[in-house]
Design an enzyme around this catalytic site. Structure first.
Site, short mmCIF file in Angstrom:
data_model
loop_
_atom_site.label_atom_id
_atom_site.label_comp_id
_atom_site.label_asym_id
_atom_site.label_seq_id
_atom_site.Cartn_x
_atom_site.Cartn_y
_atom_site.Cartn_z
N TRP A 188 15.17 5.95 -6.32
CA TRP A 188 14.41 6.72 -5.33
C TRP A 188 14.94 6.42 -3.93
O TRP A 188 14.66 7.14 -2.98
CB TRP A 188 12.92 6.37 -5.43
CG TRP A 188 12.58 4.95 -5.03
CD1 TRP A 188 13.13 3.81 -5.55
CD2 TRP A 188 11.66 4.50 -4.04
NE1 TRP A 188 12.60 2.69 -4.95
CE2 TRP A 188 11.68 3.08 -4.03
CE3 TRP A 188 10.79 5.16 -3.17
CZ2 TRP A 188 10.88 2.32 -3.16
CZ3 TRP A 188 10.00 4.40 -2.32
CH2 TRP A 188 10.05 3.01 -2.32
N ASP A 189 15.74 5.37 -3.80
CA ASP A 189 16.38 5.03 -2.53
C ASP A 189 17.04 6.28 -1.93
O ASP A 189 17.06 6.48 -0.72
CB ASP A 189 17.49 3.97 -2.74
CG ASP A 189 17.04 2.73 -3.51
OD1 ASP A 189 16.06 2.84 -4.24
OD2 ASP A 189 17.69 1.69 -3.38
N GLU B 294 7.19 -4.20 -5.59
CA GLU B 294 7.41 -4.53 -7.00
C GLU B 294 6.88 -5.89 -7.42
O GLU B 294 6.95 -6.24 -8.59
CB GLU B 294 8.91 -4.45 -7.30
CG GLU B 294 9.41 -3.02 -7.23
CD GLU B 294 10.91 -2.88 -7.38
OE1 GLU B 294 11.61 -3.89 -7.20
OE2 GLU B 294 11.36 -1.77 -7.66
N LYS C 290 6.48 -7.64 -1.63
CA LYS C 290 7.93 -7.69 -1.60
C LYS C 290 8.51 -6.80 -0.50
O LYS C 290 9.46 -7.16 0.19
CB LYS C 290 8.47 -7.22 -2.96
CG LYS C 290 9.98 -7.22 -3.07
CD LYS C 290 10.41 -6.77 -4.46
CE LYS C 290 11.92 -6.81 -4.62
NZ LYS C 290 12.34 -6.25 -5.91
N GLN C 291 7.93 -5.59 -0.36
CA GLN C 291 8.54 -4.60 0.53
C GLN C 291 7.49 -3.63 1.05
O GLN C 291 6.39 -3.56 0.51
CB GLN C 291 9.63 -3.84 -0.23
CG GLN C 291 9.11 -3.00 -1.39
CD GLN C 291 10.17 -2.71 -2.42
OE1 GLN C 291 10.36 -3.49 -3.35
NE2 GLN C 291 10.86 -1.59 -2.29
O1 IFM Z 1 14.73 0.93 -5.65
C1 IFM Z 1 14.81 -0.40 -5.23
C2 IFM Z 1 13.46 -1.05 -5.38
O2 IFM Z 1 12.49 -0.40 -4.61
C3 IFM Z 1 13.53 -2.48 -4.96
N1 IFM Z 1 14.49 -3.19 -5.78
C4 IFM Z 1 15.83 -2.62 -5.70
C5 IFM Z 1 15.84 -1.14 -6.04
C6 IFM Z 1 17.26 -0.58 -5.81
O3 IFM Z 1 17.61 -0.64 -4.47
#
Ligand code: IFM
Length: 535
Positions: free
Chosen positions: A100-101, A242, A355-356
């Site tokens: 999805w990046d 995640e 995490k993000q």
């Molecule tokens: O898509 C990402 C995910 O959101 C976080 N871990 C790495 C993946 C690939 O960049």
């Protein structure tokens, strides 16, 4: 010594060996000097399309241009059979797969600056609808469930046991593949964004309409209807963050699903009025006549977590009841370097450390649904609780901070994102899995911070919106963007916003601080801005 190397793929030619030999022979005929000149001209053109200049900050300008260089280098100019993998062309981690990046972080730069490449990126998903059908049916759902780790075939390359527990050496069951249902919504967001910016609706005829409708159908089949509350909920999902898997009503996921439902209803009404033949064909082919009402119901009754009394949006049901501690405190509990902090039993799992960017991502993408006060309160709440364990995170904290005028914070986070592949300052391991390489999502996010953050550029239904806040030391920010097939140059100083229609065929509607302006074809629009000092 001069050596000519060609890289050819079986998807682009019938005989790779023959194609590679031909390519090398042609290169040899041209010779080094002509090839070098060609290369220089190509990069000149690319940088011209971006038009980025930051007066007053050479360090930031270099980092931003280097970042754009890395992203451009991995972009499929010649084909729509692949998109851009999570580590570009720099490494094999994540199996060279597309995530999805691409839609959320990389697509905006191409949609605004190089729409042909953007078209290839979105068409990659359209061409791989079959893989998404198969994945949905594998899990017992209808419609299209796009892969977490999308291969060239459109199938999911992610395994169930994706990580290793470094204490026991045993494989850990992870749910990236099974539960990140937001990917289907991200794909729709990408298609919707592409059409919004380029006004190229021809992709609908080439299969994008089916993708949008089938993603909505997938969500309809996944939804739980809560009697009593009379609302649709999304249970047992993993959002952008995640570290917390299998949660209920992840805010980012639910809002993006509503966007999918809205896009579906809009596409249906567009086809009905503008392309009646195609409308009938698609509705018949997908057997969608009854589904339209279901999707409308989903759109109207989906549960959307709202800001609480402190204006914080809870990331998922129960998140605010998890242990609230500082990142330092969490780190002090680490036993072994590189131990994985997320599910199933990592240190962050029962805490509020994420995490993000998750809620912050939602607020920066769907900003018009929320007030600046809500954005500020959430930024301040989630920032100290975000570990930035993914390279997808810092650019989003920079983006939202820039959008709400927290320019000093935005600048710090921008530099982290823009310099990631210069400093090498990022997480290298998930457990024993090496995840190094370049970071195209952070590269694309960096472009977003500059244009959609500091300049506040936003594509609207019938024009663009600007809301600039420049960092203290920047004297001028310049860049180019395309909208509806015409190209514009932007120059922003502390008090003037200038938009130059370089090859505009039509007038551009520009909104700034609630006022409407027009940039006439081929002319310059100059707006005197009020004091835009950041915080
Ligand atoms: O898509 C990402 C995910 O959101 C976080 N871990 C790495 C993946 C690939 O960049």
């Amino acid at each position: 010594m001069e050596k000519y190397i060609a890289i050819c793929k079986e998807t682009d030619c019938t005989d790779v060996w023959e194609a590679a030999v031909n390519c090398c022979q042609q290169a040899e005929q041209k010779g080094y000097d002509r090839l070098k000149a060609k290369q220089k001209a190509l990069w000149g053109k690319r940088y011209e399309k971006l038009g980025i200049e930051i007066e007053g900050d050479e360090e930031a300008e270099k980092a931003v241009l280097y970042s754009a260089y890395l992203l451009y280098s991995s972009a499929p100019e010649h084909t729509d059979r692949v998109a851009i993998p999570a580590r570009g062309l720099s490494g094999q981690v994540y199996k060279g797969a597309m995530f999805w990046d691409t839609e959320i972080y990389m697509l905006p730069m191409f949609a605004f600056c190089d729409p042909k490449i953007a078209r290839n990126l979105v068409m990659y998903r359209v061409k791989n609808l079959q893989g998404a059908y198969e994945k949905a049916s594998e899990y017992g759902y209808e419609g299209a469930f796009y892969p977490w780790e999308s291969q060239e075939t459109g199938r999911d390359g992610c395994t169930h046991y994706n990580l290793t527990d470094i204490f026991t050496g045993r494989k850990m069951r992870t749910y990236f593949r099974d539960k990140q249902i937001h990917i289907s919504a991200d794909v729709v967001y990408g298609l919707w964004k592409y059409m919004n910016i380029t006004k190229d609706n021809s992709i609908l005829k080439e299969g994008a309409a089916e993708v949008i409708l089938e993603c909505a159908r997938f969500f309809w089949s996944y939804a739980y209807y809560k009697k009593g509350k009379e609302q649709y909920e999304f249970l047992d999902v993993t959002g952008a963050d995640e570290y917390h898997e299998r949660v209920n009503n992840d805010a980012y996921t639910n809002y993006m699903i509503r966007l999918t439902a809205k896009a579906t209803l809009d596409v249906i009404s567009y086809l009905k009025s503008k392309e009646p033949e195609m409308y009938k064909k698609v509705m018949d082919k997908l057997d969608y006549w009854k589904e339209e009402e279901n999707i409308r119901d989903l759109y109207e009754k989906i549960y959307l977590p709202k800001p609480n009394d402190s204006l914080v949006i809870e990331q998922f049901d129960g998140y605010l009841k998890e242990e609230d501690l500082s990142i330092q405190e969490l780190y002090s509990r680490i036993i072994k370097p590189n131990e994985y902090l997320g599910s199933p039993c990592g240190l962050a799992v029962n805490t509020q450390i994420i995490k993000q960017a998750d809620v912050i991502l939602l607020l920066s993408l769907l900003g018009s649904d929320f007030t600046d006060e809500v954005k500020e309160k959430n930024w301040s709440y989630y920032e100290p609780r975000t570990e930035h364990g993914s390279s997808l995170s810092t650019c989003i904290y920079a983006l939202l901070a820039a959008q709400i005028g927290k320019t000093e914070w935005a600048y710090q986070y921008l530099m982290k994102a823009a310099q990631i592949d210069l400093t090498g300052d990022y997480k290298l391991y998930l457990g024993d899995l090496y995840i190094g390489g370049t970071h195209p999502a952070a590269n694309g996010g960096t472009w977003m911070v500059l244009t959609q953050g500091f300049a506040g550029l936003e594509a609207e239904e019938d024009g663009v919106h600007f809301s600039p806040h420049l960092p203290e030391k920047w004297r001028k920010l310049k860049f180019r963007f395309n909208y509806g097939g015409s190209r514009y140059r932007v120059e922003i100083t502390k008090d003037i916003l200038k938009i130059i229609g370089e090859d505009a065929a039509k007038e551009l509607r520009v909104t700034y601080m609630g006022n409407i302006y027009t940039c006439s074809a081929g002319s310059t629009l100059k707006i005197q801005m009020e004091n835009r000092e950041g915080k």
